[in-house]
Design a protein around this motif. Structure first.
Motif, PDB file in Angstrom:
ATOM      1  N   GLY A  77       0.782  -1.225   0.000  1.00 25.61           N
ATOM      2  CA  GLY A  77       0.000   0.000   0.000  1.00 25.61           C
ATOM      3  C   GLY A  77       0.816   1.279   0.000  1.00 25.61           C
ATOM      4  N   MET A  78       0.339   2.255  -0.759  1.00 26.75           N
ATOM      5  CA  MET A  78       0.896   3.593  -0.694  1.00 26.75           C
ATOM      6  C   MET A  78       0.519   4.203   0.652  1.00 26.75           C
ATOM      7  SD  MET A  78       2.537   3.984  -3.469  1.00 26.75           S
ATOM      8  CE  MET A  78       2.942   5.712  -3.199  1.00 26.75           C
ATOM      9  N   GLY A  79       1.420   4.944   1.237  1.00 28.33           N
ATOM     10  CA  GLY A  79       1.210   5.465   2.583  1.00 28.33           C
ATOM     11  C   GLY A  79       1.862   4.534   3.579  1.00 28.33           C
ATOM     12  N   LEU A  80       1.577   3.247   3.468  1.00 26.31           N
ATOM     13  CA  LEU A  80       2.223   2.266   4.330  1.00 26.31           C
ATOM     14  C   LEU A  80       3.711   2.147   3.999  1.00 26.31           C
ATOM     15  CD1 LEU A  80      -0.620  -0.393   4.221  1.00 26.31           C
ATOM     16  CD2 LEU A  80       0.142   0.824   6.263  1.00 26.31           C
ATOM     17  N   ASN A  81       4.041   2.217   2.705  1.00 25.23           N
ATOM     18  CA  ASN A  81       5.464   2.169   2.338  1.00 25.23           C
ATOM     19  C   ASN A  81       6.182   3.449   2.758  1.00 25.23           C
ATOM     20  OD1 ASN A  81       4.305   3.826   0.384  1.00 25.23           O
ATOM     21  ND2 ASN A  81       4.675   2.426  -1.310  1.00 25.23           N
ATOM     22  N   ALA A  82       5.456   4.582   2.732  1.00 20.63           N
ATOM     23  CA  ALA A  82       6.041   5.842   3.197  1.00 20.63           C
ATOM     24  C   ALA A  82       6.285   5.788   4.703  1.00 20.63           C
ATOM     25  CB  ALA A  82       5.116   7.003   2.848  1.00 20.63           C
ATOM     26  N   PHE A  83       5.323   5.227   5.449  1.00 24.40           N
ATOM     27  CA  PHE A  83       5.495   5.084   6.889  1.00 24.40           C
ATOM     28  C   PHE A  83       6.691   4.185   7.204  1.00 24.40           C
ATOM     29  CE2 PHE A  83       4.751   2.761  10.838  1.00 24.40           C
ATOM     30  CZ  PHE A  83       4.552   3.812  11.736  1.00 24.40           C
ATOM     31  N   PHE A  84       6.799   3.071   6.485  1.00 24.31           N
ATOM     32  CA  PHE A  84       7.909   2.138   6.669  1.00 24.31           C
ATOM     33  C   PHE A  84       9.241   2.845   6.486  1.00 24.31           C
ATOM     34  CE2 PHE A  84      11.077  -0.871   5.282  1.00 24.31           C
ATOM     35  CZ  PHE A  84      10.803  -2.050   5.960  1.00 24.31           C
ATOM     36  N   ILE A 248       4.058  -1.074  15.394  1.00 22.03           N
ATOM     37  CA  ILE A 248       3.237  -2.214  14.971  1.00 22.03           C
ATOM     38  C   ILE A 248       1.767  -1.812  14.905  1.00 22.03           C
ATOM     39  CG2 ILE A 248       2.434  -4.519  15.624  1.00 22.03           C
ATOM     40  CD1 ILE A 248       5.201  -5.011  16.843  1.00 22.03           C
ATOM     41  N   LEU A 249       1.302  -1.101  15.946  1.00 29.47           N
ATOM     42  CA  LEU A 249      -0.094  -0.672  15.969  1.00 29.47           C
ATOM     43  C   LEU A 249      -0.387   0.351  14.875  1.00 29.47           C
ATOM     44  CD1 LEU A 249      -0.747  -0.417  19.812  1.00 29.47           C
ATOM     45  CD2 LEU A 249      -1.619  -2.135  18.223  1.00 29.47           C
ATOM     46  N   ALA A 250       0.597   1.199  14.581  1.00 29.74           N
ATOM     47  CA  ALA A 250       0.408   2.180  13.505  1.00 29.74           C
ATOM     48  C   ALA A 250       0.204   1.467  12.173  1.00 29.74           C
ATOM     49  CB  ALA A 250       1.605   3.121  13.431  1.00 29.74           C
ATOM     50  N   PHE A 251       1.004   0.412  11.930  1.00 28.52           N
ATOM     51  CA  PHE A 251       0.814  -0.385  10.722  1.00 28.52           C
ATOM     52  C   PHE A 251      -0.583  -1.011  10.714  1.00 28.52           C
ATOM     53  CE2 PHE A 251       5.586  -0.982  10.082  1.00 28.52           C
ATOM     54  CZ  PHE A 251       5.603  -0.326   8.868  1.00 28.52           C
ATOM     55  N   SER A 301       8.807  -6.522   2.011  1.00 33.69           N
ATOM     56  CA  SER A 301       8.069  -5.348   1.538  1.00 33.69           C
ATOM     57  C   SER A 301       7.288  -4.740   2.691  1.00 33.69           C
ATOM     58  CB  SER A 301       7.106  -5.731   0.406  1.00 33.69           C
ATOM     59  OG  SER A 301       6.291  -4.644   0.032  1.00 33.69           O
ATOM     60  N   SER A 302       6.797  -3.527   2.474  1.00 33.55           N
ATOM     61  CA  SER A 302       5.856  -2.908   3.400  1.00 33.55           C
ATOM     62  C   SER A 302       4.505  -3.610   3.261  1.00 33.55           C
ATOM     63  CB  SER A 302       5.735  -1.415   3.086  1.00 33.55           C
ATOM     64  OG  SER A 302       5.451  -1.222   1.708  1.00 33.55           O
ATOM     65  N   PRO A 303       3.571  -3.356   4.182  1.00 35.30           N
ATOM     66  CA  PRO A 303       2.311  -4.112   4.193  1.00 35.30           C
ATOM     67  C   PRO A 303       1.505  -4.020   2.902  1.00 35.30           C
ATOM     68  CG  PRO A 303       2.580  -2.921   6.238  1.00 35.30           C
ATOM     69  CD  PRO A 303       3.663  -2.434   5.336  1.00 35.30           C
TER      70      PRO A 303
END
Length: 432
Positions: A77-84, A248-251, A301-303
């Motif tokens: 997901g976009m956003g999730l990869n940025a957070f990672f 973890i919770l943020a993900f 990978s990110s989620p």
């Protein structure tokens, strides 16, 4: 499942489902390029992240088709990869191995919530204005990253940020952005992917004629073996620490809101509803989403999450899981085309990042701006995500300000027990 009678039951045909799968893939395929371009900034090999991205997209979308029978593609997901990249690794200083471990554990937690159907309970605890604001804030964050990658926006000691120099590279980025927008306006299928490819072609002479080293394109080969070097490289032990619980919770929460809103939105728009008027096979779909996040951590990978771009295939007529199966299969050839894809420069993927940000801003209109006790926390969450360069900080201050204002204005009864628990985690995240 996909027999002629089964397809007829859903008022669709084999050819329609195949065309829908191709359309959804074209709308989603930009992630093959964009995800590695973001995650590789952590030090992870571009080619290995590309391989992981394709594996996650293939297995997750295939499972969505075969198990949940929904015409929805699943990919990192976009956003999730940025957070990672920019929060977990660059801001919180985690190694990418530990960060992958947090992705894995968030997937496990996510899976348990989905199996026991607790996700809907947690989701209901999050005020809708904050959900809309978080999605929009992540969109702004992604847009900022796109502009920065193109060097259209740069750091400026006098004003913090400023406009970059207008040169061959930035002008190529602007041209690519305009081309992609025009394609989207004209509703050309695969507009984002076509925009990336056309911008890459425009960027070809920059490094040679104008000296823009960031945009030099070098292709030594077209095909190569997949790079599996990130497979099982996650740090499972060191990522399972109390201090990493906020990440973890943020993900979990970001993925949960993203996937739930996608499933509900697509189901409502395309009438993919069961006899009770609920999104079709929602629990199975959420389990697939959680499975996608778990294998993302294992493969590198990110989620993974459900893709709203699946609406393109649904609009094409896709109504069953066969659409997702076709889309899944189309990811596989790119395992062997990594040299061709990795040659795409940052200024070619930057327009995609900017425009994905545009798409993610849609929920902001659902916020009631006349109700300040709701609008202010939503606004705070939305702007702090890009301004602090941290999705976590935006979410935390959005929750805390929502709670504080509701207490101060006599609305404490509107705060659920689950939201109180979330606030405790938010405070702990600030402390640790």
């Amino acid at each position: 499942m996909f027999s002629a009678s089964g397809l007829k039951k859903h008022n669709t045909t084999l050819s329609t489902e195949i065309l829908a799968g191709i359309s959804s893939f074209l709308a989603t395929a930009y992630i093959i390029v964009v995800n590695p371009s973001i995650l590789s900034q952590t030090g992870m090999p571009f080619s290995a992240v590309l391989t992981a991205t394709i594996l996650v997209s293939f297995f997750s979308s295939m499972m969505m088709g075969l198990y949940a029978n929904n015409p929805i593609l699943v990919a990192p997901g976009m956003g999730l990869n940025a957070f990672f990249t920019f929060t977990a690794v660059m801001t919180d200083k985690l190694s990418w191995q530990v960060a992958l471990g947090t992705v894995f554990w968030s997937g496990i937690f996510f899976l348990l919530l989905s199996v026991f159907n607790l996700r809907s309970y947690i989701a209901k605890a999050i005020p809708k204005p904050l959900r809309y604001a978080i999605a929009s804030g992540i969109g702004l964050f992604i847009t900022l990253i796109g502009f920065a990658n193109a060097k259209f926006i740069i750091a400026n000691p006098a004003t913090m940020v400023g406009l970059g120099q207008l040169n061959a590279s930035t002008l190529t980025f602007i041209a690519g952005l305009l081309i992609t927008v025009i394609l989207l306006i004209k509703k050309v299928k695969g507009s984002i992917l076509i925009g990336i490819l056309l911008t890459s072609i425009l960027a070809w002479p920059i490094g040679r004629w104008w000296g823009g080293s960031d945009a030099i394109i070098t292709i030594t080969d077209i095909t190569a073996k997949p790079d599996f070097s990130l497979l099982f490289q996650l740090d499972i032990i060191n990522s399972l620490k109390w201090s990493l619980a906020p990440i973890i919770l943020a993900f979990v929460f970001t993925d949960m809101f993203d996937s739930l809103s996608t499933f509900v939105g697509l189901a409502e728009a395309a009438n993919l509803l069961d006899e009770n008027g609920e999104p079709r096979n929602i629990q199975k779909s959420l389990i697939v989403d959680a499975f996608s996040t778990t294998i993302a951590g294992l493969t590198g990978s990110s989620p993974g999450t459900a893709y709203i771009e699946s609406a393109v295939g649904i609009e094409q007529g896709g109504k069953t899981g066969l659409t997702a199966v076709v889309g899944a299969i189309l990811f596989l050839p790119f395992l062997f085309l990594s040299p061709l894809i990795s040659a795409i420069p940052a200024i070619a993927t930057a327009p995609a990042l900017v425009l994905v940000g545009v798409f993610m801003m849609k929920p902001v209109v659902k916020i009631n701006w006349d109700q300040l006790h709701e609008a202010f926390p939503a606004f705070l969450a939305m702007v702090l995500i890009p301004f602090t360069y941290s999705i976590t900080q935006g979410i935390i201050w959005g929750f805390l300000s929502w709670t504080a204002l509701h207490i101060a204005t006599g609305r404490a009864k509107e705060i659920s027990i689950a939201l109180w628990i979330i606030n405790v985690f938010a405070i702990l995240a600030l402390i640790f």
